[in-house]
Scaffold this active site. Structure first.
Site, PDB file in Angstrom:
ATOM      1  N   ASP A 103     -74.280  63.661  47.880  1.00  0.00           N
ATOM      2  CA  ASP A 103     -75.436  64.052  48.687  1.00  0.00           C
ATOM      3  C   ASP A 103     -76.336  65.011  47.902  1.00  0.00           C
ATOM      4  O   ASP A 103     -75.881  65.695  46.993  1.00  0.00           O
ATOM      5  CB  ASP A 103     -74.996  64.817  49.946  1.00  0.00           C
ATOM      6  CG  ASP A 103     -74.107  63.988  50.837  1.00  0.00           C
ATOM      7  OD1 ASP A 103     -74.227  62.751  50.808  1.00  0.00           O
ATOM      8  OD2 ASP A 103     -73.293  64.600  51.560  1.00  0.00           O
TER       9      ASP A 103
HETATM   10  N1  URA Z   1     -68.638  63.348  51.058  1.00  0.00           N
HETATM   11  C1  URA Z   1     -69.737  63.941  51.523  1.00  0.00           C
HETATM   12  O1  URA Z   1     -69.814  64.256  52.694  1.00  0.00           O
HETATM   13  N2  URA Z   1     -70.743  64.182  50.686  1.00  0.00           N
HETATM   14  C2  URA Z   1     -70.720  63.859  49.386  1.00  0.00           C
HETATM   15  O2  URA Z   1     -71.673  64.107  48.662  1.00  0.00           O
HETATM   16  C3  URA Z   1     -69.564  63.234  48.904  1.00  0.00           C
HETATM   17  C4  URA Z   1     -68.547  62.984  49.756  1.00  0.00           C
END
Ligand code: URA
Length: 237
Positions: A103
């Protein structure tokens, strides 16, 4: 023999979908002949493939491990104009792209390559590569919540598969806990949704490990090339 759009995508022309569109638009030639047939297969070791009159060359494969800072989108371009992980990877000529996704607000280990086959291999759920995350969560997490994280959490898109969950630290004065969560799937925002579902929303998230690869020696915002041994090992996982 492989489908034309697959060869083109692996050579870094564009995504497979985009390449299909280029083919349909009559912009691709194989050995001098325009090909518009959707399922056309070619042999890249023997056939000459041209896009808009320019011959495509097979790039040599490159592999990088990036310690992604928060505040970068895991994408090659962003329509909203946000910084992408490729903005960090300066001076790399090959058309690399991220393997899987972190993310915008997540930091940590991210692989980038132009090797579509290895990227698919890593991302394939069947290979169940460990992904270890460190999450700072709001609240004093207790054993019951950790147990639920381990056994499976019901999310909108179904139960999560068994995970490992360890509490590393509970900070009473700040009202936060640090957990290490090892998952084998890669659903969208999975760790954040899992923690939220057990009542401990994520404040900060970092990926520490992917299979046997760690962030050791790579500071945030930096990257390094994988060694040939590491690439070989990834293929065997
Ligand atoms: N899980 C998440 O919630 N975010 C990420 O970036 C990777 C795994």
């Amino acid at each position: 023999m492989e489908r034309l759009q697959k060869i083109m995508a692996q050579a870094g022309i564009a995504s497979r979908r985009k390449c299909e569109e280029l083919i349909a638009a009559g912009r691709v030639k194989v050995n001098g002949q325009v090909i518009t047939e959707p399922g056309y297969k070619a042999d890249f070791t023997r056939d000459t493939i041209e896009v808009d009159g320019r011959e495509i060359a097979r790039e040599s494969h490159v592999y990088y491990l990036l310690n992604k800072p928060a505040g970068y989108i895991t994408s090659v371009t962003d329509p909203q104009g946000r910084k992408t992980v490729l903005d960090i990877m300066q001076g790399i000529e090959e058309r690399i792209y991220p393997v899987g996704r972190l993310d915008y607000d997540t930091s940590g280990l991210l692989l980038l390559t132009n090797d579509g086959e290895l990227a698919n291999h890593i991302a394939h759920p069947r290979h169940e590569m460990d992904k270890v995350y460190e999450a700072v969560v709001k609240g004093m997490i207790e054993e019951k919540a950790l147990q639920t994280l381990r056994q499976g959490v019901l999310l909108e898109d179904g139960m999560t598969s068994p995970a490992e969950a360890l509490c590393m630290n509970r900070n009473k004065s700040e009202g936060t806990s640090v957990i290490h969560l090892t998952i084998h799937e890669g659903r969208n925002r999975q760790v954040r949704r899992m923690c939220e579902a057990v009542g401990f929303p994520v404040i900060r998230l970092r990926r520490l490990r992917l299979a046997f690869l760690t962030l050791k020696g790579v500071a945030e915002g930096e990257y390094r090339a994988l060694t040939p041994e590491e690439v070989e090992r990834l293929r065997r996982v």
